[in-house]
Design an enzyme around this catalytic site. Structure first.
Site, PDB file in Angstrom:
ATOM      1  N   LYS A  17       0.859  -1.210   0.000  1.00 44.39           N
ATOM      2  CA  LYS A  17       0.000   0.000   0.000  1.00 44.39           C
ATOM      3  C   LYS A  17       0.879   1.238   0.000  1.00 44.39           C
ATOM      4  O   LYS A  17       2.051   1.202   0.394  1.00 44.39           O
ATOM      5  CB  LYS A  17      -0.939   0.016   1.217  1.00 44.39           C
ATOM      6  CG  LYS A  17      -0.276  -0.058   2.604  1.00 44.39           C
ATOM      7  CD  LYS A  17       0.152   1.261   3.196  1.00 44.39           C
ATOM      8  CE  LYS A  17       0.737   1.106   4.604  1.00 44.39           C
ATOM      9  NZ  LYS A  17       1.464   2.241   5.115  1.00 44.39           N
ATOM     10  N   ASP A 154      -2.714  -1.822  10.596  1.00 43.82           N
ATOM     11  CA  ASP A 154      -3.003  -1.699   9.155  1.00 43.82           C
ATOM     12  C   ASP A 154      -3.608  -2.960   8.542  1.00 43.82           C
ATOM     13  O   ASP A 154      -3.952  -2.968   7.359  1.00 43.82           O
ATOM     14  CB  ASP A 154      -1.707  -1.412   8.369  1.00 43.82           C
ATOM     15  CG  ASP A 154      -1.207   0.003   8.579  1.00 43.82           C
ATOM     16  OD1 ASP A 154      -1.969   0.811   9.128  1.00 43.82           O
ATOM     17  OD2 ASP A 154      -0.061   0.283   8.194  1.00 43.82           O
TER      18      ASP A 154
END
Ligand code: ATP
Length: 302
Positions: A17, A154
């Site tokens: 990401k 996350d």
């Protein structure tokens, strides 16, 4: 009665990401920081293969893909035992589901570690969803999200349905953000990494700079010229003061013809937004020629 055929083997791709927007809202009493961040998954993947085995052991094999890659740098060793996030996720889901199955997991790493690209978190999410399927556990999304939150902030993002999301709280409150802005990136990482807790220790709430709502609006409208002006990462200042290579990358990107640029997450990876894949290739060639050890061209995942 519906009987699902038992799966013996399964391969899952775990994407990296990038944080397009990251604001530190406040430091909480529990020591964590409240964040507002927009993360997008990109087409750089670790691969996890899960093979059922007859023993009750969880076995992990880690393969480092590529040689030009700074993945294997001794300053950022990736644990190869069950202390790897993959091993921890496997143990957690097995314990939660109350099963005694074993598994042989082969993790092929392509995402640089300690880079703010969420490699470990993505691997953990792939493990939770992969073993949920391999072991036919039928755990709900809410149960997987709960397990994810026990392992790290996350991981929930990578379990989410969407490839771009607004994340709040410690990062574990995930709201998918649908947009049609297909973004082209060139991502670079210096030789050294940064530890996420160390960067957070040096950060302060940042109430200046662009606000999340404006950024989200620019994404929804696929307004890339506005979007690149609203890029923001409140962790970049502290990261630059801890690692001069991040500052050097910023200076390098300032002299490149990219639409916008910033550090991802807690660093040390740094990305530029480009107008097309061809544009990204040109920028990547210049970065490689100037000696940056790891450079990758990527797109936001649809
Ligand atoms: P984030 O952006 O989520 O803060 P990061 O990209 O900065 O994370 P990771 O690559 O996820 O950092 O890993 C941080 C540390 O976690 C590594 O330095 C390593 O010691 C440990 N780790 C444990 N499991 C893994 C894994 N599967 N892949 C990478 N690192 C792992």
């Amino acid at each position: 009665m519906l009987c699902q055929p038992a799966i013996r083997s399964l391969t899952v791709l775990a994407p990296a990401k990038l944080n397009l927007f990251l604001r530190i809202v406040r430091r909480r009493d529990d020591g964590f920081h409240e964040l507002e961040t927009v993360m997008t998954a990109i087409n750089l993947f670790d691969t996890l293969r899960f093979d059922s085995c007859d023993s009750s052991e969880i076995q992990l094999r880690v393969i480092m893909a590529g040689t030009r890659n700074s993945l294997t740098s001794p300053s950022q060793p990736i644990p190869t035992g069950l202390d790897n996030l993959v091993g921890r996720a496997a143990q957690l889901i097995r314990q939660y589901a109350g099963v005694s199955h074993g598994v042989q997991i082969t993790l092929t790493k392509r995402i640089p570690a300690a880079a703010g690209m969420g490699g470990g978190s993505s691997d953990a999410a792939a493990t939770l969803s992969g073993l949920n399927r391999l072991w036919n556990l039928s755990l709900s999304r809410a149960e997987l999200l709960d397990l994810a939150a026990q392992l790290g902030s996350d991981i929930g993002f990578f379990l989410g349905g969407g490839s771009t999301a607004v994340c709040r709280g410690r990062g574990e409150i995930v709201e998918p953000l649908s947009h049609s802005a297909g973004l082209h990136f060139v991502v670079a990482r210096p030789a050294t990494g940064l530890s996420t807790p160390q960067v957070f220790k040096h950060c302060r709430p940042d109430d200046q700079g662009p606000d999340l709502e404006s950024f989200v609006e620019s994404m929804k409208q696929s307004n890339s010229s506005r979007l690149v002006r609203l890029l923001h990462n409140g962790l970049q200042g502290p990261a630059e003061s801890l690692n001069h290579e991040v500052q050097e990358l910023r200076e390098r990107f300032c002299s490149l013809p990219v639409l916008g640029h910033q550090m991802s997450g807690s660093g040390t990876s740094y990305f530029g937004i480009c107008a097309s894949a061809r544009h990204a290739q040109t920028v990547a060639a210049r970065l490689r020629a100037s000696g940056v050890p790891w450079v990758h061209i990527a797109r936001s995942c649809p």
